[in-house]
Design a protein around this motif. Sequence first.
Motif, mmCIF file in Angstrom:
data_model
loop_
_atom_site.group_PDB
_atom_site.id
_atom_site.type_symbol
_atom_site.label_atom_id
_atom_site.label_comp_id
_atom_site.label_asym_id
_atom_site.label_seq_id
_atom_site.Cartn_x
_atom_site.Cartn_y
_atom_site.Cartn_z
ATOM 1 N N LYS A 90 -13.040 -8.024 3.997
ATOM 2 C CA LYS A 90 -13.915 -6.929 4.422
ATOM 3 C C LYS A 90 -13.919 -5.787 3.419
ATOM 4 O O LYS A 90 -14.930 -5.143 3.177
ATOM 5 C CB LYS A 90 -13.476 -6.410 5.791
ATOM 6 N N LEU A 91 -12.749 -5.532 2.834
ATOM 7 C CA LEU A 91 -12.614 -4.438 1.867
ATOM 8 C C LEU A 91 -13.039 -4.862 0.468
ATOM 9 O O LEU A 91 -13.170 -4.025 -0.425
ATOM 10 C CB LEU A 91 -11.164 -3.946 1.832
ATOM 11 N N GLY A 92 -13.212 -6.166 0.265
ATOM 12 C CA GLY A 92 -13.580 -6.644 -1.065
ATOM 13 C C GLY A 92 -12.507 -6.389 -2.100
ATOM 14 O O GLY A 92 -12.798 -6.109 -3.266
ATOM 15 N N LEU A 93 -11.241 -6.505 -1.690
ATOM 16 C CA LEU A 93 -10.131 -6.186 -2.592
ATOM 17 C C LEU A 93 -9.942 -7.260 -3.653
ATOM 18 O O LEU A 93 -10.012 -8.444 -3.368
ATOM 19 C CB LEU A 93 -8.833 -6.030 -1.794
ATOM 20 N N ARG A 94 -9.700 -6.818 -4.874
ATOM 21 C CA ARG A 94 -9.421 -7.743 -5.968
ATOM 22 C C ARG A 94 -7.945 -7.739 -6.341
ATOM 23 O O ARG A 94 -7.486 -8.564 -7.108
ATOM 24 C CB ARG A 94 -10.293 -7.384 -7.188
ATOM 25 N N PHE A 95 -7.206 -6.782 -5.788
ATOM 26 C CA PHE A 95 -5.755 -6.733 -6.012
ATOM 27 C C PHE A 95 -5.118 -6.243 -4.717
ATOM 28 O O PHE A 95 -5.489 -5.207 -4.185
ATOM 29 C CB PHE A 95 -5.385 -5.800 -7.162
ATOM 30 N N VAL A 96 -4.175 -7.015 -4.221
ATOM 31 C CA VAL A 96 -3.572 -6.743 -2.923
ATOM 32 C C VAL A 96 -2.059 -6.696 -3.049
ATOM 33 O O VAL A 96 -1.471 -7.507 -3.779
ATOM 34 C CB VAL A 96 -3.941 -7.852 -1.909
ATOM 35 N N VAL A 97 -1.419 -5.760 -2.358
ATOM 36 C CA VAL A 97 0.040 -5.704 -2.314
ATOM 37 C C VAL A 97 0.494 -5.987 -0.884
ATOM 38 O O VAL A 97 -0.029 -5.420 0.072
ATOM 39 C CB VAL A 97 0.576 -4.339 -2.775
ATOM 40 N N ILE A 98 1.466 -6.882 -0.758
ATOM 41 C CA ILE A 98 2.029 -7.262 0.540
ATOM 42 C C ILE A 98 3.516 -6.935 0.533
ATOM 43 O O ILE A 98 4.238 -7.289 -0.399
ATOM 44 C CB ILE A 98 1.872 -8.774 0.811
ATOM 45 N N THR A 99 3.985 -6.259 1.576
ATOM 46 C CA THR A 99 5.412 -5.973 1.684
ATOM 47 C C THR A 99 5.857 -6.157 3.126
ATOM 48 O O THR A 99 5.058 -6.508 4.003
ATOM 49 C CB THR A 99 5.746 -4.562 1.158
ATOM 50 N N SER A 100 7.126 -5.917 3.395
ATOM 51 C CA SER A 100 7.647 -6.052 4.759
ATOM 52 C C SER A 100 8.900 -5.201 4.895
ATOM 53 O O SER A 100 9.532 -4.836 3.899
ATOM 54 C CB SER A 100 7.995 -7.516 5.057
ATOM 55 N N PRO A 101 9.295 -4.915 6.149
ATOM 56 C CA PRO A 101 10.618 -4.328 6.348
ATOM 57 C C PRO A 101 11.675 -5.407 6.113
ATOM 58 O O PRO A 101 11.344 -6.594 5.991
ATOM 59 C CB PRO A 101 10.586 -3.895 7.822
ATOM 60 N N ALA A 102 12.915 -5.026 6.026
ATOM 61 C CA ALA A 102 13.989 -6.023 5.956
ATOM 62 C C ALA A 102 14.060 -6.738 7.304
ATOM 63 O O ALA A 102 14.045 -6.094 8.350
ATOM 64 C CB ALA A 102 15.318 -5.345 5.640
ATOM 65 N N ARG A 103 14.114 -8.071 7.261
ATOM 66 C CA ARG A 103 14.193 -8.870 8.490
ATOM 67 C C ARG A 103 15.422 -9.764 8.426
ATOM 68 O O ARG A 103 15.333 -10.978 8.277
ATOM 69 C CB ARG A 103 12.912 -9.698 8.672
ATOM 70 N N ASP A 104 16.588 -9.130 8.520
ATOM 71 C CA ASP A 104 17.842 -9.881 8.457
ATOM 72 C C ASP A 104 18.048 -10.762 9.681
ATOM 73 O O ASP A 104 18.954 -11.601 9.701
ATOM 74 C CB ASP A 104 19.019 -8.919 8.310
ATOM 75 N N ASP A 105 17.210 -10.587 10.704
ATOM 76 C CA ASP A 105 17.304 -11.418 11.900
ATOM 77 C C ASP A 105 16.729 -12.821 11.674
ATOM 78 O O ASP A 105 17.005 -13.735 12.447
ATOM 79 C CB ASP A 105 16.552 -10.748 13.059
ATOM 80 N N ASN B 159 -10.593 -14.945 -6.181
ATOM 81 C CA ASN B 159 -10.651 -13.973 -7.278
ATOM 82 C C ASN B 159 -9.710 -12.784 -7.062
ATOM 83 O O ASN B 159 -9.671 -11.869 -7.874
ATOM 84 C CB ASN B 159 -12.078 -13.459 -7.465
ATOM 85 N N THR B 160 -9.005 -12.807 -5.956
ATOM 86 C CA THR B 160 -8.052 -11.734 -5.647
ATOM 87 C C THR B 160 -6.671 -12.075 -6.193
ATOM 88 O O THR B 160 -6.223 -13.211 -6.093
ATOM 89 C CB THR B 160 -7.967 -11.512 -4.123
ATOM 90 N N GLN B 161 -6.007 -11.075 -6.764
ATOM 91 C CA GLN B 161 -4.623 -11.241 -7.198
ATOM 92 C C GLN B 161 -3.704 -10.593 -6.172
ATOM 93 O O GLN B 161 -4.047 -9.569 -5.567
ATOM 94 C CB GLN B 161 -4.398 -10.601 -8.566
ATOM 95 N N VAL B 162 -2.544 -11.192 -5.973
ATOM 96 C CA VAL B 162 -1.607 -10.691 -4.971
ATOM 97 C C VAL B 162 -0.279 -10.309 -5.612
ATOM 98 O O VAL B 162 0.279 -11.068 -6.412
ATOM 99 C CB VAL B 162 -1.359 -11.739 -3.862
ATOM 100 N N GLU B 163 0.198 -9.140 -5.245
ATOM 101 C CA GLU B 163 1.549 -8.698 -5.594
ATOM 102 C C GLU B 163 2.338 -8.631 -4.301
ATOM 103 O O GLU B 163 1.822 -8.174 -3.282
ATOM 104 C CB GLU B 163 1.507 -7.320 -6.252
ATOM 105 N N ILE B 164 3.573 -9.104 -4.317
ATOM 106 C CA ILE B 164 4.422 -8.981 -3.137
ATOM 107 C C ILE B 164 5.655 -8.149 -3.484
ATOM 108 O O ILE B 164 6.204 -8.246 -4.573
ATOM 109 C CB ILE B 164 4.814 -10.343 -2.545
ATOM 110 N N LEU B 165 6.038 -7.313 -2.538
ATOM 111 C CA LEU B 165 7.211 -6.452 -2.687
ATOM 112 C C LEU B 165 8.185 -6.857 -1.600
ATOM 113 O O LEU B 165 7.946 -6.632 -0.418
ATOM 114 C CB LEU B 165 6.797 -4.984 -2.539
#
Length: 296
Positions: A100-115, A137-143
Amino acid sequence: MSVVVNQKKVDFKKPEWLRKKLVPSAQKEMESLLGEHGLHTICQEAKCPNISECYSKRNATFLILGNICTRRCTYCNVHTGVPIEVDLKEIEGVTTSVLKLGLRFVVITSPARDDLKDGGAEQFYRVTKNILKESPNTQVEILIPDFKAKEESLQRVVDSGAVIIGHNVETVPSLYHIRRNASYERSLQVLKRLKELGGEKVKTKSALMVGLGETEEEMVQVFKDLLEVGCKFLSIGQYLAPSGDYEKVKEFVKPEQFERYKKIALDLGFDFVHSTPYARSSYMAHEYLANQKGSL
């Protein structure tokens, strides 16, 4: 208000260079879109000062695996408690928002899930793969959190197709008491193993906060440690306490010191560095690949 820190008077009124203009209309519009799919962003949860700027440019860092962290770091505004079950619907939700946003670069992260046995690595894998499938055509970065340095988890995120995998060391070793259930050595180990597993197809990235009482000598040593484990992307930004209940700001580092850190880091061998008071690990994330050494 001011206090004395190490015989130096520190004024806690924000200096001019930290007074960023907000754009509430852009923030409201983006939050409405995210709310349609029950999604969270780290921008909201961590009270990032760049939220209006990024939202106005249709940039956001998606927070998967809920918004409750299993750790209680004393600088972070993300809620701590008992996390919710993994929601597989967010895989499609994130992808739909990207489209929907037409993003070409996306960052995905999360809280710590030690469970979770894998720390959430499988969800990172599935979200990333689905974005790349529906928006090639989208690139993804994960943190990522440290996954307790589990080999299977690190291999899974390396196999996800993300072009950058970030893991933040956050601060210098002498201040690691602020990172609960984490260790500097383990964070370096994670970055080292990610690079070994990913080779040339994966760039690794880390981030540091300043203003917590670190010295320049300590910072430079961290730069060297990161380079030693193959990490070539770095962001350095001013720590700002979310409220009075968190770690106190010891110093508002001046813009010229950020420039000095950037020069030192680049001279040592980093490919790209964002070093400004407002820099955060995901801020202007698309610039790292576009402006790294060799692509200028």
